[in-house]
Write a protein that holds these residues in place. Structure first.
Motif, short mmCIF file in Angstrom:
data_model
loop_
_atom_site.label_atom_id
_atom_site.label_comp_id
_atom_site.label_asym_id
_atom_site.label_seq_id
_atom_site.Cartn_x
_atom_site.Cartn_y
_atom_site.Cartn_z
N UNK A 114 34.13 19.55 41.47
CA UNK A 114 34.16 20.83 42.37
C UNK A 114 33.95 21.78 41.23
N UNK A 115 32.82 22.62 41.37
CA UNK A 115 32.65 23.89 40.60
C UNK A 115 32.94 25.02 41.46
N UNK A 116 33.66 25.91 41.28
CA UNK A 116 34.13 27.07 42.16
C UNK A 116 33.46 28.36 41.65
N UNK A 117 33.31 29.35 42.84
CA UNK A 117 32.90 30.62 42.57
C UNK A 117 33.80 31.63 42.33
N UNK A 118 35.14 31.36 42.26
CA UNK A 118 36.29 32.47 41.81
C UNK A 118 36.21 32.83 40.33
N UNK A 119 36.32 34.25 40.24
CA UNK A 119 36.31 34.82 38.84
C UNK A 119 37.57 34.42 38.11
N UNK A 120 37.49 33.52 37.15
CA UNK A 120 38.38 33.01 36.41
C UNK A 120 38.08 32.87 34.91
N UNK A 121 39.01 33.31 34.01
CA UNK A 121 40.41 33.69 34.24
C UNK A 121 40.32 35.22 35.03
N UNK A 122 41.47 35.71 35.42
CA UNK A 122 41.28 37.06 35.83
C UNK A 122 41.05 37.91 34.99
N UNK A 123 40.28 38.95 34.81
CA UNK A 123 40.18 39.71 33.99
C UNK A 123 41.33 40.79 33.57
N UNK A 124 41.28 41.43 32.38
CA UNK A 124 42.51 42.11 32.11
C UNK A 124 42.52 43.65 32.80
N UNK A 125 43.50 43.90 33.05
CA UNK A 125 43.60 45.14 34.04
C UNK A 125 43.02 45.03 35.24
N UNK A 126 42.97 43.70 35.78
CA UNK A 126 42.66 43.72 37.16
C UNK A 126 43.68 43.89 38.15
N UNK A 127 43.61 44.13 39.33
CA UNK A 127 44.42 44.52 40.56
C UNK A 127 45.23 43.28 40.78
#
Length: 257
Positions: A114-127
């Motif tokens: 599986x290839x997912x469309x989640x933004x990973x890893x979470x960006x620095x400064x994210x909420x």
């Protein structure tokens, strides 16, 4: 391509093309894969979370590397003929990284990934919390995955958590787009009711995979779900058994004779 790997992929595709919903075994190392095969499971699921625990002894914080995951899959595929569906997360980077991910996992013996469309890893400064990639970027990764595979029987599933993060109409638009782009299946998370799955069934004829809580397998199968995860209880049970045994030995309990 060894015939045994093609045969495993054919068995996985037979599950996807069948009429029923199957529960895969959650497996994480060669021994668990062999046990699942001996018990008659049609399919094994290698999750990123359990792979991280097995290889690193650490939670799933997206620090497991592609080479570590591929090597673990290779060990499992060598020890067992169980078809393995591998959680390849976000493909370990951009579309070029996705191509390398497919090449490595295909070579390691995966039956599908599986290839997912989640933004990973979470960006620095994210909420905090999960976020999705723009649809076009998700499509780019999916197309890269399909272009990279050498064995056409390798299953590539487009994974999305959009049903937990976007309005249903937007989530369904992603499902339609991934279907039209040529995915072999869609892997969905964030659905715990049958109603969204009815809408998914109207949006695509592709087999559906995913985690759907405690929903009934027969009802899921009627709506096109062919693989429904049940969680990762085997690893949790194994961890508990190891800890309890070591604790008893440390406390002076003599081992059985």
């Amino acid at each position: 391509m060894p015939a045994s790997l093609s045969a495993r992929r054919a068995r996985f595709r037979a599950v996807l093309q069948g009429p029923d919903c199957r529960h895969p075994a959650s497996v994480f190392d060669p021994l668990s894969a062999r046990i699942a095969e001996d018990l008659g499971f049609e399919l094994g699921m290698v999750a990123g979370s359990t792979a991280s625990l097995a290889v690193l002894g650490a939670p799933d914080l997206v620090v497991l590397t592609l080479s570590e995951l591929a090597e673990q899959v290779r060990r499992m595929a060598r020890a067992s003929a169980l078809p393995l569906l591998v959680d390849a997360d976000h493909g370990y980077g951009n579309a070029l990284s996705v191509m390398r991910t497919v090449q490595e996992l295909e070579g390691a013996g995966a039956a599908g990934l599986t290839i997912e469309d989640t933004a990973l890893p979470a960006p620095f400064g994210g909420q905090g919390g999960a976020a999705l990639l723009p649809l076009e970027e998700g499509l780019g990764k999916l197309r890269a995955a399909m272009a990279a595979r050498q064995d056409p029987s390798l299953v590539i599933a487009a994974r999305t958590g959009a049903f937990a993060l976007e309005p249903e109409a937007a989530a369904l638009a992603r499902v339609r787009a991934y279907s039209e782009a040529g995915a072999d299946a869609v892997f969905l998370t964030g659905i715990t009711r049958l109603e969204p799955l009815r809408a998914v069934r109207d949006a695509t004829a592709l087999p559906v995979l995913g985690f759907f809580g405690a929903l009934d397998a027969a009802a899921l199968g009627a709506l096109g779900v062919r693989v429904a995860l049940q969680g990762h209880q085997p690893m949790l049970a194994a961890i508990g058994a190891v800890r309890d045994t070591l604790a008893a030995l440390r406390a002076g309990t003599p081992p059985p004779r």
